[in-house]
Design a protein around this motif. Structure first.
Motif, PDB file in Angstrom:
ATOM      1  N   SER A  95       3.535 125.565 163.326  1.00  0.00           N
ATOM      2  CA  SER A  95       2.067 126.016 163.063  1.00  0.00           C
ATOM      3  C   SER A  95       1.988 127.670 164.362  1.00  0.00           C
ATOM      4  CB  SER A  95       0.980 125.633 162.620  1.00  0.00           C
ATOM      5  OG  SER A  95       0.015 127.341 162.785  1.00  0.00           O
ATOM      6  N   GLU A  96       1.976 126.623 165.342  1.00  0.00           N
ATOM      7  CA  GLU A  96       2.004 127.669 166.942  1.00  0.00           C
ATOM      8  C   GLU A  96       2.999 128.008 166.962  1.00  0.00           C
ATOM      9  OE1 GLU A  96       0.697 126.738 171.450  1.00  0.00           O
ATOM     10  OE2 GLU A  96       1.483 125.002 170.098  1.00  0.00           O
ATOM     11  N   ARG A  97       4.440 127.339 166.493  1.00  0.00           N
ATOM     12  CA  ARG A  97       5.375 128.592 167.330  1.00  0.00           C
ATOM     13  C   ARG A  97       6.166 129.602 166.121  1.00  0.00           C
ATOM     14  NH1 ARG A  97      10.433 126.491 169.307  1.00  0.00           N
ATOM     15  NH2 ARG A  97       9.277 124.811 169.697  1.00  0.00           N
ATOM     16  N   LEU A  98       4.932 129.244 164.721  1.00  0.00           N
ATOM     17  CA  LEU A  98       5.424 130.271 163.977  1.00  0.00           C
ATOM     18  C   LEU A  98       4.533 131.710 164.308  1.00  0.00           C
ATOM     19  CD1 LEU A  98       5.833 128.672 160.671  1.00  0.00           C
ATOM     20  CD2 LEU A  98       7.559 129.443 161.944  1.00  0.00           C
ATOM     21  N   VAL A 101       7.066 134.225 166.024  1.00  0.00           N
ATOM     22  CA  VAL A 101       8.382 133.852 165.180  1.00  0.00           C
ATOM     23  C   VAL A 101       8.203 135.375 164.676  1.00  0.00           C
ATOM     24  CG1 VAL A 101       9.110 131.766 166.007  1.00  0.00           C
ATOM     25  CG2 VAL A 101       8.644 132.398 163.908  1.00  0.00           C
ATOM     26  N   ASP A 102      10.068 136.251 164.787  1.00  0.00           N
ATOM     27  CA  ASP A 102       9.700 136.844 163.500  1.00  0.00           C
ATOM     28  C   ASP A 102       9.906 136.147 162.278  1.00  0.00           C
ATOM     29  OD1 ASP A 102      10.128 139.037 162.172  1.00  0.00           O
ATOM     30  OD2 ASP A 102      12.399 139.297 163.271  1.00  0.00           O
ATOM     31  N   HIS A 103       8.829 136.763 161.137  1.00  0.00           N
ATOM     32  CA  HIS A 103       8.582 136.378 159.901  1.00  0.00           C
ATOM     33  C   HIS A 103       9.775 137.477 159.192  1.00  0.00           C
ATOM     34  CE1 HIS A 103       5.162 133.769 160.956  1.00  0.00           C
ATOM     35  NE2 HIS A 103       5.580 133.240 161.674  1.00  0.00           N
ATOM     36  N   GLN A 104      10.679 137.687 159.647  1.00  0.00           N
ATOM     37  CA  GLN A 104      11.155 139.294 158.579  1.00  0.00           C
ATOM     38  C   GLN A 104      12.664 138.135 157.746  1.00  0.00           C
ATOM     39  OE1 GLN A 104       9.557 142.053 157.818  1.00  0.00           O
ATOM     40  NE2 GLN A 104       8.168 141.579 159.390  1.00  0.00           N
ATOM     41  N   HIS A 105      13.005 137.213 158.798  1.00  0.00           N
ATOM     42  CA  HIS A 105      14.159 136.273 158.153  1.00  0.00           C
ATOM     43  C   HIS A 105      13.878 135.304 158.365  1.00  0.00           C
ATOM     44  CE1 HIS A 105      15.880 136.746 162.256  1.00  0.00           C
ATOM     45  NE2 HIS A 105      15.787 137.746 162.665  1.00  0.00           N
ATOM     46  N   TRP A 106      15.007 134.289 157.803  1.00  0.00           N
ATOM     47  CA  TRP A 106      14.788 133.311 157.963  1.00  0.00           C
ATOM     48  C   TRP A 106      15.344 132.527 159.446  1.00  0.00           C
ATOM     49  CZ3 TRP A 106      11.693 130.190 155.410  1.00  0.00           C
ATOM     50  CH2 TRP A 106      11.228 130.717 154.123  1.00  0.00           C
ATOM     51  N   VAL A 110      14.087 129.419 160.804  1.00  0.00           N
ATOM     52  CA  VAL A 110      14.257 127.576 160.583  1.00  0.00           C
ATOM     53  C   VAL A 110      14.910 127.104 162.197  1.00  0.00           C
ATOM     54  CG1 VAL A 110      16.992 126.272 159.942  1.00  0.00           C
ATOM     55  CG2 VAL A 110      16.117 128.196 158.234  1.00  0.00           C
ATOM     56  N   ASP A 111      14.723 127.683 162.591  1.00  0.00           N
ATOM     57  CA  ASP A 111      15.247 127.881 164.296  1.00  0.00           C
ATOM     58  C   ASP A 111      14.124 126.219 165.495  1.00  0.00           C
ATOM     59  OD1 ASP A 111      18.021 128.345 164.680  1.00  0.00           O
ATOM     60  OD2 ASP A 111      17.471 130.276 165.385  1.00  0.00           O
ATOM     61  N   SER A 112      12.784 127.374 164.684  1.00  0.00           N
ATOM     62  CA  SER A 112      11.750 126.808 165.172  1.00  0.00           C
ATOM     63  C   SER A 112      11.412 125.324 164.495  1.00  0.00           C
ATOM     64  CB  SER A 112      10.297 127.948 164.913  1.00  0.00           C
ATOM     65  OG  SER A 112      10.993 128.890 165.482  1.00  0.00           O
ATOM     66  N   GLY A 160       3.722 129.852 153.132  1.00  0.00           N
ATOM     67  CA  GLY A 160       2.952 130.684 152.323  1.00  0.00           C
ATOM     68  C   GLY A 160       2.406 131.449 152.664  1.00  0.00           C
ATOM     69  N   THR A 161       1.181 131.021 153.610  1.00  0.00           N
ATOM     70  CA  THR A 161       0.683 131.928 154.235  1.00  0.00           C
ATOM     71  C   THR A 161       0.561 132.425 155.357  1.00  0.00           C
ATOM     72  OG1 THR A 161       0.114 130.152 156.181  1.00  0.00           O
ATOM     73  CG2 THR A 161      -0.834 129.793 154.334  1.00  0.00           C
ATOM     74  N   ARG A 162       1.865 132.670 154.930  1.00  0.00           N
ATOM     75  CA  ARG A 162       2.622 133.470 156.610  1.00  0.00           C
ATOM     76  C   ARG A 162       3.932 134.567 156.209  1.00  0.00           C
ATOM     77  NH1 ARG A 162       0.838 130.050 159.238  1.00  0.00           N
ATOM     78  NH2 ARG A 162       0.525 129.543 161.952  1.00  0.00           N
ATOM     79  N   LEU A 163       4.368 134.874 154.515  1.00  0.00           N
ATOM     80  CA  LEU A 163       5.775 135.005 154.497  1.00  0.00           C
ATOM     81  C   LEU A 163       4.672 136.141 152.564  1.00  0.00           C
ATOM     82  CD1 LEU A 163       7.774 132.710 154.189  1.00  0.00           C
ATOM     83  CD2 LEU A 163       7.945 134.321 156.138  1.00  0.00           C
ATOM     84  N   ASP A 164       5.497 136.773 152.524  1.00  0.00           N
ATOM     85  CA  ASP A 164       4.230 137.522 151.505  1.00  0.00           C
ATOM     86  C   ASP A 164       5.752 137.042 150.071  1.00  0.00           C
ATOM     87  OD1 ASP A 164       3.173 139.137 149.707  1.00  0.00           O
ATOM     88  OD2 ASP A 164       4.928 140.817 149.780  1.00  0.00           O
TER      89      ASP A 164
END
Length: 217
Positions: A95-98, A101-106, A110-112, A160-164
């Protein structure tokens, strides 16, 4: 995602199994339980799960065996609580790492996720021996779901709480990604104690492509 959907997703991820006979009420009791969990982690790292005993845990933690049995019925319950604590710490770190990071792609996501798992494997005592519990029991984290399902549900709720995207749309791809990562990382650790970097890199590449193809960049 609406607040109602987020709450539903979060509640669905909570492990059902409770390894404690009773919850510690006083701070001193809570600290004693934490020492027992720390002791079990150290002993698992040194001896493995099979050689672990409640007597050894109590001695390492500096408590009487009777004190351990006030909270845990057996060594399995101690390791169950330790594994649940590791999952909580994993999810908190994710949660902290996300948040950064850029949520526009995976790719960054995945790296995180995998980097945090690898860090725990290398640095958290006992984690490399039991991971999220499969060495002990396929349903150690939750009586109703296998361990990988608990992890997948937890990640589905968190992402689900961070992505559309709705939890329903990401649940199966996340579950498949978790199972794939589990198998390939086991291969990486069989090839090298710290995780074969080539296998880890291929795992990341595979998961990024799969999730992007199913859920979009």
């Amino acid at each position: 995602m609406s607040d109602r959907q987020a709450a539903k997703a979060t509640s669905a991820t909570q492990p059902e199994a409770n390894p404690l006979r009773r919850q510690p009420v006083q701070q001193r009791s809570a600290q004693r339980v934490e020492r027992m969990l720390d002791a079990s982690a150290e002993l698992i790292e040194e001896l493995g799960y099979e050689a672990l005993t409640t007597t050894l845990i109590a001695k390492r933690a500096g408590v009487a065996v009777g004190s351990l049995y006030q909270f845990f019925p057996d060594k399995r319950a101690v390791v169950q609580a330790l594994t649940q604590r590791n999952l909580e710490r994993f999810m908190a770190a994710v949660s902290e790492r996300l948040d950064g990071v850029d949520h526009q792609h995976w790719w960054d996501i995945v790296d995180s996720l995998l980097d945090i798992y690898l860090q725990m494997h290398r640095e958290v005592p006992g984690f490399s021996k039991v991971h999220f519990g499969d060495v002990v029991d396929q349903r150690l984290l939750d009586d109703r779901r296998d361990n990988n399902r608990v992890i997948a549900d937890s990640l589905t709720g968190l992402l689900g709480t961070r992505l559309d995207l709705t939890p329903e749309s990401i649940a199966l791809p996340i579950a498949i990604a978790v199972e794939t990562a589990d198998g390939l990382l086991n291969l990486a650790f069989r090839r090298q104690a710290e995780g074969d970097p080539e296998v880890v890199a291929e795992t990341k590449y595979l998961l990024k492509g799969y999730l992007a193809s199913r859920l979009g960049d």
